[in-house]
Write a protein that holds these residues in place. Sequence first.
Motif, PDB file in Angstrom:
ATOM      1  N   GLN A  96       0.358  -0.303  -0.214  1.00  0.00           N
ATOM      2  CA  GLN A  96      -0.412  -1.250  -1.033  1.00  0.00           C
ATOM      3  C   GLN A  96       0.411  -1.774  -2.206  1.00  0.00           C
ATOM      4  OE1 GLN A  96      -4.087   0.939  -1.782  1.00  0.00           O
ATOM      5  NE2 GLN A  96      -5.018   0.014   0.038  1.00  0.00           N
ATOM      6  N   LEU A 155       2.776  -4.251  -0.851  1.00  0.00           N
ATOM      7  CA  LEU A 155       2.095  -5.527  -0.563  1.00  0.00           C
ATOM      8  C   LEU A 155       1.962  -6.357  -1.850  1.00  0.00           C
ATOM      9  CD1 LEU A 155       0.516  -7.251   1.560  1.00  0.00           C
ATOM     10  CD2 LEU A 155      -1.549  -6.025   0.864  1.00  0.00           C
ATOM     11  N   ALA A 206      -4.657  -3.578   3.630  1.00  0.00           N
ATOM     12  CA  ALA A 206      -4.851  -4.733   2.737  1.00  0.00           C
ATOM     13  C   ALA A 206      -6.327  -4.858   2.325  1.00  0.00           C
ATOM     14  CB  ALA A 206      -4.371  -6.010   3.418  1.00  0.00           C
ATOM     15  N   ILE A 266      -2.800 -10.571  -3.653  1.00  0.00           N
ATOM     16  CA  ILE A 266      -2.785  -9.743  -2.434  1.00  0.00           C
ATOM     17  C   ILE A 266      -2.677 -10.645  -1.203  1.00  0.00           C
ATOM     18  CG2 ILE A 266      -4.065  -8.060  -1.039  1.00  0.00           C
ATOM     19  CD1 ILE A 266      -5.466  -7.167  -3.683  1.00  0.00           C
ATOM     20  N   MET A 288       0.159 -10.798   1.697  1.00  0.00           N
ATOM     21  CA  MET A 288      -0.112 -10.741   3.140  1.00  0.00           C
ATOM     22  C   MET A 288       0.688 -11.814   3.887  1.00  0.00           C
ATOM     23  SD  MET A 288      -4.162  -9.883   3.359  1.00  0.00           S
ATOM     24  CE  MET A 288      -4.024  -9.651   5.137  1.00  0.00           C
ATOM     25  N   TRP A 327       4.124 -10.317   4.294  1.00  0.00           N
ATOM     26  CA  TRP A 327       4.215  -8.988   4.909  1.00  0.00           C
ATOM     27  C   TRP A 327       4.536  -9.081   6.394  1.00  0.00           C
ATOM     28  CZ3 TRP A 327       3.234  -4.045   2.835  1.00  0.00           C
ATOM     29  CH2 TRP A 327       3.045  -3.025   3.764  1.00  0.00           C
TER      30      TRP A 327
END
Lengths: 212, 212
Positions: free
Chosen positions: A197, A200, B161, B201, B205, B208
């Motif tokens: 996390q 991320l 996530a 976040i 993503m 990622w």
Amino acid sequence: MTERPESRSRAERKERTRQRLLDVTLHLVTERSLASISLREVARDAGIVPTAFYRHFASMDALGVELVDESMRPLRQMIRDARRGRVTHSDIIAETVEILAKQVREHPDQFSFLTRERFGGVAAVRRAIATELRLFTSDLTVDLARLTAGYDWTTDDLEMAADLMVTAMLNTVMDLLETDGRHPEDAAAILELSERQLRLIALGMGAWRSKP
Amino acid sequence: MTERPESRSRAERKERTRQRLLDVTLHLVTERSLASISLREVARDAGIVPTAFYRHFASMDALGVELVDESMRPLRQMIRDARRGRVTHSDIIAETVEILAKQVREHPDQFSFLTRERFGGVAAVRRAIATELRLFTSDLTVDLARLTAGYDWTTDDLEMAADLMVTAMLNTVMDLLETDGRHPEDAAAILELSERQLRLIALGMGAWRSKP
């Protein structure tokens, strides 16, 4: 002028009693909320008369604030020391998660006190915890400022990212406390989740552009 | 066969008493922990004899679990309904934060109950809250799966996530509760921070790549 032996041992005795008052309270808060614990009970469990309590702390609130400081300051210092010299996100993340895990393992009572009293009934303690968390966030903001030196991040956005990382880490602490030390494989999974996390978030930072 | 009027009104009376038991308990937990509240007190405040309590709930634990369900299920349904048809991260994020803010504003007692009992002394209630939070996370995982259909995300990473987003939203709820409804400008700042964090976040993503 050197201190006389008897006065040194008196200071030591005083320090021992003070520590006992802190320990006794930390023990009582594993079962109940700080707001429900009386000075009288704490004094009795520490083996002193209630009036002697005031030689050590001005009030139960002041004792609670001291418990916050004793739990959070060393952690913050350890994390600061560990970060020194690390230059990448992933170094910092791995190191921080490791320190956090170790501290929670070694001092579960302190951490459950902090997580429960964070929104508990004693305002002074709530404020002390909030202040310490803000200091964590501002330490991390400084680190992130260094790592994003090449980007156009505003301080406000750096704080936002640091705040999210601290939130994620707090959640990790609470999850670790829930496993109760009985399931090391659960703890390993929680720490792995925490690292992913934080990674991320770091990736998000790479893609983020602050509004000017 | 139609119901006789007297039996319908008896059912209504029973429902009213049941609701009163829930309301009384929710009121008591604004000051104290659920674990410290006795069935006897709740019955007295609801104006019934203690033995009559069992016509409505098997135990105080069961009543606590019902309180969790009543607070969390409508929220989950509202967020589900709102997401239907939204196709971008930012639509979903803005909508979800708005619903959350509205619910916290309208039902502060429910949310402070949830945040405090999440790690409180009643195991059945703790478990019920954890289960509902997992359901939130799995709803969100499904949404994220749709949004990341083009990428090679593993389900495990999607859950990671989603879990981080739920953690961030929970923190928003706790911050909102701390402002206590007295400072609308604080609430606005908290919501703005929350949106930026969820956006960060979502950006992460985008960058990622799941390990195969």
